[in-house]
Design a protein around this motif. Structure first.
Motif, PDB file in Angstrom:
ATOM      1  N   LYS A  48       1.701  -5.557   1.441  1.00 52.84           N
ATOM      2  CA  LYS A  48       0.610  -4.382   1.040  1.00 52.84           C
ATOM      3  C   LYS A  48      -0.920  -5.036   1.498  1.00 52.84           C
ATOM      4  CE  LYS A  48       1.281  -1.766  -2.398  1.00 52.84           C
ATOM      5  NZ  LYS A  48       1.500  -1.101  -3.727  1.00 52.84           N
ATOM      6  N   LYS A  89      -2.230  -0.179  -0.174  1.00 52.88           N
ATOM      7  CA  LYS A  89      -1.283   0.424   0.893  1.00 52.88           C
ATOM      8  C   LYS A  89      -0.399  -0.410   1.666  1.00 52.88           C
ATOM      9  CE  LYS A  89      -4.496   0.928   4.728  1.00 52.88           C
ATOM     10  NZ  LYS A  89      -5.424   1.851   5.280  1.00 52.88           N
ATOM     11  N   GLU A  90       0.718  -0.013   1.924  1.00 56.27           N
ATOM     12  CA  GLU A  90       1.935  -0.648   2.801  1.00 56.27           C
ATOM     13  C   GLU A  90       1.254  -1.009   3.931  1.00 56.27           C
ATOM     14  OE1 GLU A  90       5.530   1.398   2.404  1.00 56.27           O
ATOM     15  OE2 GLU A  90       5.791   0.798   0.156  1.00 56.27           O
ATOM     16  N   LYS A  92       1.571  -0.529   8.052  1.00 51.17           N
ATOM     17  CA  LYS A  92       2.424   0.303   8.690  1.00 51.17           C
ATOM     18  C   LYS A  92       3.305  -0.294   9.821  1.00 51.17           C
ATOM     19  CE  LYS A  92      -0.660   4.186   7.972  1.00 51.17           C
ATOM     20  NZ  LYS A  92      -1.369   5.135   8.994  1.00 51.17           N
ATOM     21  N   PHE A  98       3.295   6.908   6.254  1.00 49.05           N
ATOM     22  CA  PHE A  98       2.325   7.037   5.084  1.00 49.05           C
ATOM     23  C   PHE A  98       3.079   7.877   4.163  1.00 49.05           C
ATOM     24  CE2 PHE A  98       0.486   9.693   8.325  1.00 49.05           C
ATOM     25  CZ  PHE A  98       0.247  11.085   7.655  1.00 49.05           C
ATOM     26  N   ARG A 101       0.297  11.315  -1.104  1.00 45.53           N
ATOM     27  CA  ARG A 101      -0.398  10.978  -2.293  1.00 45.53           C
ATOM     28  C   ARG A 101      -0.921  12.266  -3.078  1.00 45.53           C
ATOM     29  NH1 ARG A 101      -5.056   7.736  -2.064  1.00 45.53           N
ATOM     30  NH2 ARG A 101      -5.697   8.292   0.137  1.00 45.53           N
ATOM     31  N   SER A 359      -7.506   6.512   4.230  1.00 47.81           N
ATOM     32  CA  SER A 359      -7.325   5.400   4.794  1.00 47.81           C
ATOM     33  C   SER A 359      -6.137   5.385   5.496  1.00 47.81           C
ATOM     34  CB  SER A 359      -7.327   4.055   3.945  1.00 47.81           C
ATOM     35  OG  SER A 359      -6.713   4.366   2.769  1.00 47.81           O
ATOM     36  N   GLU A 360      -5.084   6.070   4.972  1.00 47.64           N
ATOM     37  CA  GLU A 360      -3.617   5.962   5.720  1.00 47.64           C
ATOM     38  C   GLU A 360      -3.819   6.754   6.783  1.00 47.64           C
ATOM     39  OE1 GLU A 360      -3.053   8.800   2.137  1.00 47.64           O
ATOM     40  OE2 GLU A 360      -4.405   7.139   2.729  1.00 47.64           O
TER      41      GLU A 360
END
Length: 404
Positions: A48, A89-90, A92, A98, A101, A359-360
Motif C-alpha cells: 500500500k 491505497k493498494e 495496482k 480499484f 469506495r 486518486s484510484e
C-alpha cells in the motif's frame, strides 16, 4: 492468535497488527506480538502507498521530544498517527484494479474528504445551477480554481458569490466565461478565451451542461437544439481545448442512463445524427444525445490515451431535482413527484467529482460510471462500428459548420 483469514474484511488488520508509514509515503505493517515488520498487508498480501501530501486541512510539526505530530487546522486536534494512512491505497497491478469506495448515497463532500485541490484548475459547463453548481461548490470548497462556462452571466456571478459565502473559497479562484452551446462560433470564441485564463494547463474539463424535453427548435447553426447543446458543442469544445489538456488531465462527460434507450435506426438511414422535425421526439432526442456523450468519451479516450489524458462519462442520478425539467409542466410535475425518492444535489454531484478527482482513477480512461463506480454501457455504446460512425459524422458536421 486469530487466524488472518478469520477477519471480517479484506482490509481489516488481524489482532496485534498495526499500520504505519514512512516519510516517503510507503506503508508498512508491524506485528506487536512478534515485533515483525513487513511491507505487505498481512491479509491481502498487497503493498500500500499513501498520498505524497497531507490531507486537506492538516499540517505537520514536531513536539518537544522531536517526534512528528500532525495537526488538524480546523479542529485543533493533534495526533502522532499520520492522517495520510486514512487514504492509503493498494499498489495496482493493472490500471483498473480499484475497489468501490462510494455508492449512490455518497455525497460529493464525502468523495472529496481530505482531498487538497489547491493549484488545480477546472472548467465546468452549466455550473450556475443544479448539479453543475453543486460540483463547482464542492471543488471550490477544497481549494480548486474554477472557470464557470455558462450562457447566463448574471446567474453565474450570483452563483460564484453564493459559493464564496458558503465555502469561504477565494473569489479570486472562481472566474466566469461566456459560453453559448447553441452556437459553434461561441464555442470557438470561448475556447480561445479559456487559453487566456488557463494559459498553461487544465486539470479537469467537466462537460455538464444539458437540455431536456425541448419541443423541436433549431440553433443558429440550423441544428436541432438538444443534439447540439448536449453533444456536438461539447465534443467541439473538448477538441478545441486539447492543447490545455496534459498528462493527468481528466475530461468528464455528464451523460445519463437514458443512453440505454437511444434509437439510431433512422439516424443512419438518413446519415443525420440530429433528429429532423418530422421524426422528432423530445425524449428520444435526449436519449440519443446522451448516447453520443458516452461514445464521444470512449472515442476521445482512445485518441488521447497515449498523451495520458483520461476521458470518462457518467450518470449522475435519476430525475434529480434541477432546472432540467423546466421545458414542460408535465416534466416538472413528474420530477416533483419523484423528488423524495431521488438523489440530493450533493449525491448527484458525487459521481462527477469522483471521476474528476479520485486518486484510484489515475490512468483510468474510457469507462462509464454510475454511483461512483464503473459499469457496462449499453450495447450501442460498445459497438465500435457505430461509435466510429457517430464520431466521424460529428466531426464532419463540425468542420462543415466551421467553414461557413
Amino acid at each position: 492468535m486469530q487466524n488472518v483469514l478469520d477477519s471480517d474484511s479484506e482490509d481489516e488488520l488481524p489482532p496485534g497488527w498495526e499500520e504505519k508509514s514512512t516519510e516517503d509515503g510507503n506503508v508498512y505493517f508491524v506485528n506487536s506480538y512478534t515485533k515483525k515488520t513487513q511491507w505487505t498487508h498481512p491479509h491481502t498480501g498487497c503493498k500500500k502507498v499513501i498520498p505524497k501530501d497531507l490531507p486537506f486541512g492538516w499540517s505537520k510539526t514536531v513536539d518537544e521530544t522531536s517526534k512528528t505530530i500532525y495537526v488538524n487546522r480546523e479542529t485543533g486536534n493533534k495526533t502522532y498517527v499520520d492522517p495520510r494512512l486514512a487514504f492509503a491505497k493498494e499498489e495496482k497491478k493493472h490500471v483498473h484494479d480499484f475497489r468501490q469506495r462510494f455508492d449512490g448515497s455518497s455525497t460529493a463532500y464525502q468523495v472529496l474528504h481530505g482531498v487538497d485541490l489547491s493549484g488545480k484548475y477546472a472548467l465546468i459547463t452549466g455550473s450556475n445551477t443544479g448539479i453543475g453548481y453543486e460540483t463547482a461548490k464542492s471543488l471550490a470548497r477544497h481549494g480548486c480554481n474554477i472557470l464557470f462556462a455558462n450562457r447566463n452571466m448574471e446567474a453565474t456571478d450570483k452563483a460564484i458569490k453564493e459559493i464564496v459565502k458558503e465555502t469561504n473559497a477565494s473569489e479570486e479562484n472562481l472566474k466566469s466565461i461566456y459560453l453559448d452551446l447553441a452556437s459553434l462560433e461561441s464555442v470557438k470564441q470561448c475556447a480561445q478565451a479559456v487559453e487566456t485564463v488557463f494559459s498553461d494547463h487544465l486539470d479537469m474539463l467537466i462537460l455538464n451542461a444539458g437540455v431536456f424535453g425541448l419541443p423541436y427548435t433549431e440553433t443558429q447553426d440550423k441544428l436541432e437544439t438538444t443534439f447540439q447543446v448536449n453533444h456536438l458543442s461539447h465534443m467541439y469544445f473538448a477538441l478545441l481545448l486539447e492543447r490545455l489538456l496534459k498528462r493527468g488531465s481528466r475530461v468528464v462527460f455528464v451523460s445519463s442512463e437514458s443512453h440505454r434507450f437511444a434509437n439510431l435506426t433512422n439516424i443512419f438511414t438518413n446519415q443525420n445524427l440530429a433528429m429532423t422535425k418530422d421524426q422528432y421526439s423530445a425524449m428520444m432526442a435526449y436519449n440519443n444525445s446522451k448516447l453520443y456523450n458516452v461514445i464521444t468519451a470512449k472515442m476521445l479516450s482512445e485518441k488521447w490515451k497515449a498523451k495520458g489524458i483520461c476521458v470518462n462519462s457518467l450518470h449522475p442520478g435519476n430525475m434529480v431535482s434541477t432546472n432540467l425539467s423546466k421545458s414542460w409542466w408535465l416534466y416538472r410535475l413528474a420530477f416533483f413527484l419523484v423528488r423524495p425518492f431521488t438523489k440530493s444535489l450533493q449525491q448527484a454531484a458525487a459521481t462527477t467529482v469522483y471521476a474528476a478527482t479520485a486518486s484510484e482513477l489515475e490512468g483510468v480512461t474510457g469507462l462509464y460510471f454510475n454511483n461512483c463506480f464503473y459499469c457496462e454501457e449499453s450495447a450501442l455504446a460498445r459497438d465500435k462500428e457505430i461509435a466510429q460512425a457517430v464520431y466521424d459524422m460529428s466531426l464532419r458536421l463540425i468542420e462543415d459548420i466551421s467553414k461557413t
